[in-house]
Enzyme design. Structure first.
Site, PDB file in Angstrom:
ATOM      1  N   ASN A 186       1.217  -0.885  -0.351  1.00  0.00           N
ATOM      2  CA  ASN A 186       0.131  -0.182   0.593  1.00  0.00           C
ATOM      3  C   ASN A 186       0.845   1.316  -0.003  1.00  0.00           C
ATOM      4  OD1 ASN A 186       0.837  -0.699   3.199  1.00  0.00           O
ATOM      5  ND2 ASN A 186      -0.311   1.762   2.847  1.00  0.00           N
ATOM      6  N   CYS A 187       0.072   2.319  -0.658  1.00  0.00           N
ATOM      7  CA  CYS A 187       0.905   3.331  -0.239  1.00  0.00           C
ATOM      8  C   CYS A 187      -0.145   4.312   0.711  1.00  0.00           C
ATOM      9  CB  CYS A 187       1.133   4.598  -1.332  1.00  0.00           C
ATOM     10  SG  CYS A 187      -0.690   4.867  -2.866  1.00  0.00           S
ATOM     11  N   PHE A 188      -0.019   5.629   0.777  1.00  0.00           N
ATOM     12  CA  PHE A 188      -1.135   6.460   1.411  1.00  0.00           C
ATOM     13  C   PHE A 188      -2.676   6.245   1.150  1.00  0.00           C
ATOM     14  CE2 PHE A 188       2.932   9.160   3.240  1.00  0.00           C
ATOM     15  CZ  PHE A 188       2.660   8.518   4.425  1.00  0.00           C
TER      16      PHE A 188
END
Length: 494
Positions: free
Chosen positions: A469-471
């Site tokens: 994931n990223c943000f």
């Protein structure tokens, strides 16, 4: 409350496990760079000396960074969720605290009686991860780590508005910690110099209390083991400033070469070592107990018992792990455990009274590397006395335990008529003493509920190969896209 203390005690082991091996390395390098032992090989400039100095530098890694180890290690045992994130948060917040302290001392240090530019060993300052700050030792590290764990457990899962999502989780905890560390840093700068002075006075008292102080320390350290509170006894002595600045473990390894080269009695060089001798009962007490078990066992059970207690004795004597014996006492006859604690205190105190001292808190492997090998050339006489006393106490342990077992008919291993011979563990002891209680209801976690629903829609946990994931985006690698709900025949769209 007791459960919380026990959990904290267990968390202490996370950083402590690194100390034994590092202590052995430092002890061996002291031996191999000592001209009195290896002769000209130890001359500066030789390849031998250079290699061992490089190894020595690596061995000091743990001892030079004890505070950081405790800050990172405690959250791994105390955080209720996302333990790895808690450790990272603790390090960031702890270094924020140290940077605040550094700047406050640079600007106002004289007002608090602290000279930030001092290089004296008694300045009360230390460089931690590149930042010069107050030397709060592991006490400060444990306190800050405890605050971070509280923040993490309370605020890590707080849901912020979507437009503030980047500040959720660890970022939110770090922000709260940032603002909290400022008043805490001010408080430490104001109070800690006074506390350091008080510690010096307490150290003087503990050392001057002599045999009585050693007896009390060893007895409490052993007697509080079943409650999980023994960590609160030994930790301030071995790793904190209770009896000597930096703790007995660090002070000993720092002065191994100096003590080894001196012909003065060890008791004069290191009187504080009486508070690091709990390992003596591992080496000399457990064998006496094992002999009592064997001699009081039913003859037909002795062969099986021998196969059981020999590994236990070797483990206790060599590595300092005594759990099979300790919890067998507690399971069968708690009175025997407190007799063991009393005799352990008598053993260590007797040795101390005859001049035995050093870093002897673990098993024979650790003690040999950090005491016998480097110190033998100039201090062998005191170790001969130590072993004479130890062998005498093996006999004392045997006589006392044999008498009590027979007198009160304690069913120690091998004394039961059936052929089942076993010793007991901590889990056995806990299960025996577990009290029935009402089941507690825990409120459903809406995020966990939603996550479970998503996993089901994705075909179950086994269908998810990896998660990233990223943000703003969750990225999944799926084993079988056809198992995703409502996605059959729509793989291209997916």
């Amino acid at each position: 409350m007791m459960a919380k203390f026990q959990r904290f005690g267990g968390a202490m082991f996370t950083p402590v496990v690194f100390f034994v091996f590092s202590g052995i390395i430092v002890g061996l390098t002291s031996v191999f760079t000592n001209p009195a032992i290896v002769g000209g090989l130890a001359d500066q400039g030789t390849i031998w000396y250079t290699v061992w100095k490089v190894i020595d530098a690596g061995g000091w890694t743990v001892f030079n960074n004890m505070e950081v180890l405790f800050v990172i290690g405690l959250p791994l045992g105390l955080a209720n969720k996302a333990k790895e994130r808690a450790s990272l948060e603790a390090f960031v917040i702890y270094m924020t605290f140290n940077n605040f302290v550094n700047q406050i001392l640079q600007m106002f240090g004289k007002n608090f009686g602290v000279d930030i530019n001092s290089t004296a060993q008694t300045s009360g300052l230390k460089v931690i991860a590149g930042v010069k700050t107050l030397d709060t030792g592991v006490i400060g590290a444990i306190l800050i780590a405890g605050i971070v764990v509280w923040l993490h457990n309370r605020y890590f899962s707080v849901k912020l508005p979507d437009w503030l999502g980047v500040f959720q989780g660890s970022a939110y905890v770090a922000m709260l910690g940032f603002f909290l560390m400022l008043p805490i840093a001010l408080l430490f700068v104001w109070i800690w110099p006074v506390f350091q002075h008080s510690i010096l006075q307490m150290q003087y008292f503990m050392v001057k209390s002599g045999n009585f102080g050693v007896f009390t320390y060893i007895f409490l350290e052993k007697a509080l083991l079943p409650l999980g509170l023994h960590h609160f006894i030994y930790a301030p002595f071995q790793y904190g400033p209770a009896v000597i600045e930096g703790g007995t473990t660090l002070y000993w390894v720092k002065h191994i070469s100096q003590f080894a080269a001196s012909t003065k009695p060890l008791i004069k060089l290191f009187p504080e070592g009486g508070f690091a001798m709990q390992g003596m009962s591992n080496i000399f007490g457990i064998p006496g107990i094992a002999l009592a078990f064997y001699s009081t066992a039913i003859p037909k059970n002795r062969k099986k018992l021998l196969a059981l207690i020999i590994p236990g004795v070797l483990t206790a004597a060599l590595a300092g792990i005594t759990e099979p014996f300790d919890y067998t006492f507690l399971f069968i006859a708690p009175a025997l455990f407190f007799v063991h604690a009393f005799l352990a205190a008598c053993l260590a105190t007797t040795m101390y009274a005859f001049g035995v001292t050093g870093d002897m808190a673990a098993g024979l492997i650790d003690i040999t590397a950090k005491n016998y090998i480097p110190m033998w050339a100039n201090h062998w006489q005191i170790y001969v006395i130590q072993w004479i006393i130890g062998i005498i106490f093996i006999g004392i342990y045997f006589v006392v335990f044999r008498f009590l077992i027979l007198k009160f008919d304690f069913k120690t291993p091998g004394r039961s008529e059936d052929e089942m011979v076993n010793m007991f563990t901590k889990d056995d002891f806990k299960n025996k003493n577990k009290k029935s209680g009402k089941a507690t209801k825990t409120a459903a976690d809406p995020f966990r509920t939603a996550a479970g629903a998503y996993i089901n829609l994705l075909g179950g946990a086994d269908n998810i190969a990896s998660v990233n994931n990223c943000f703003t985006r969750l990225r999944l690698t799926i084993n079988n896209p056809e198992l995703i709900a409502n996605c059959k025949n729509k793989l291209a769209t997916f």
